[in-house]
Motif scaffolding. Sequence first.
Motif, PDB file in Angstrom:
ATOM      1  N   VAL A 137     -13.215  29.230  58.118  1.00  0.00           N
ATOM      2  CA  VAL A 137     -13.317  27.795  59.013  1.00  0.00           C
ATOM      3  C   VAL A 137     -12.768  26.940  57.761  1.00  0.00           C
ATOM      4  O   VAL A 137     -13.299  26.936  56.517  1.00  0.00           O
ATOM      5  N   ALA A 138     -11.531  26.387  58.058  1.00  0.00           N
ATOM      6  CA  ALA A 138     -11.121  25.312  57.159  1.00  0.00           C
ATOM      7  C   ALA A 138     -11.335  23.876  57.577  1.00  0.00           C
ATOM      8  O   ALA A 138     -11.026  23.556  58.734  1.00  0.00           O
ATOM      9  N   ILE A 139     -11.654  22.809  56.942  1.00  0.00           N
ATOM     10  CA  ILE A 139     -11.468  21.601  57.187  1.00  0.00           C
ATOM     11  C   ILE A 139     -10.963  20.568  56.368  1.00  0.00           C
ATOM     12  O   ILE A 139     -10.895  20.552  55.095  1.00  0.00           O
ATOM     13  N   GLN A 140     -10.085  19.666  56.889  1.00  0.00           N
ATOM     14  CA  GLN A 140      -9.138  18.894  56.116  1.00  0.00           C
ATOM     15  C   GLN A 140      -9.529  17.419  56.738  1.00  0.00           C
ATOM     16  O   GLN A 140      -9.451  17.162  57.722  1.00  0.00           O
ATOM     17  N   ASP A 141      -9.883  16.780  55.715  1.00  0.00           N
ATOM     18  CA  ASP A 141     -10.332  15.363  55.925  1.00  0.00           C
ATOM     19  C   ASP A 141      -9.014  14.258  55.979  1.00  0.00           C
ATOM     20  O   ASP A 141      -8.240  14.405  55.191  1.00  0.00           O
ATOM     21  N   PHE A 142      -9.148  13.405  57.019  1.00  0.00           N
ATOM     22  CA  PHE A 142      -7.926  12.309  56.844  1.00  0.00           C
ATOM     23  C   PHE A 142      -8.652  10.817  56.798  1.00  0.00           C
ATOM     24  O   PHE A 142      -9.395  10.851  57.707  1.00  0.00           O
ATOM     25  N   PRO A 143      -7.960  10.127  56.633  1.00  0.00           N
ATOM     26  CA  PRO A 143      -8.389   8.667  56.746  1.00  0.00           C
ATOM     27  C   PRO A 143      -8.220   8.311  58.073  1.00  0.00           C
ATOM     28  O   PRO A 143      -7.214   8.771  58.808  1.00  0.00           O
ATOM     29  N   ARG A 144      -9.126   7.508  58.550  1.00  0.00           N
ATOM     30  CA  ARG A 144      -9.117   7.106  60.196  1.00  0.00           C
ATOM     31  C   ARG A 144      -7.717   6.652  60.588  1.00  0.00           C
ATOM     32  O   ARG A 144      -7.096   6.837  61.426  1.00  0.00           O
ATOM     33  N   LYS A 147      -0.657  11.403  61.339  1.00  0.00           N
ATOM     34  CA  LYS A 147      -0.573  12.583  60.365  1.00  0.00           C
ATOM     35  C   LYS A 147      -1.091  13.955  61.043  1.00  0.00           C
ATOM     36  O   LYS A 147      -0.860  15.073  60.866  1.00  0.00           O
ATOM     37  N   VAL A 148      -1.948  13.661  62.333  1.00  0.00           N
ATOM     38  CA  VAL A 148      -2.586  14.925  62.904  1.00  0.00           C
ATOM     39  C   VAL A 148      -2.393  14.783  64.366  1.00  0.00           C
ATOM     40  O   VAL A 148      -1.501  15.708  65.186  1.00  0.00           O
TER      41      VAL A 148
END
Length: 58
Positions: free
Chosen positions: A22-29, A35-36
């Motif tokens: 499981v990979a988790i990547q944070d992005f600013p709101r 970006k997503v």
Amino acid sequence: MTAEVTKAVMTALGSAESSVSVAIQDFPRDAWTDKVYVPDIQGQPELVYKKPGYDPFK
């Protein structure tokens, strides 16, 4: 959260824990849409098996 996702994948697919990652990547709101959402959700609908219930452009 990763433990619960791992358990769900193991149950749904009958996989061993050693076969799941499981990979988790944070992005600013404020970067989420560009970006997503646009490249990964809107741009590759054939890969999205559970569609989001929101539209970030509304």
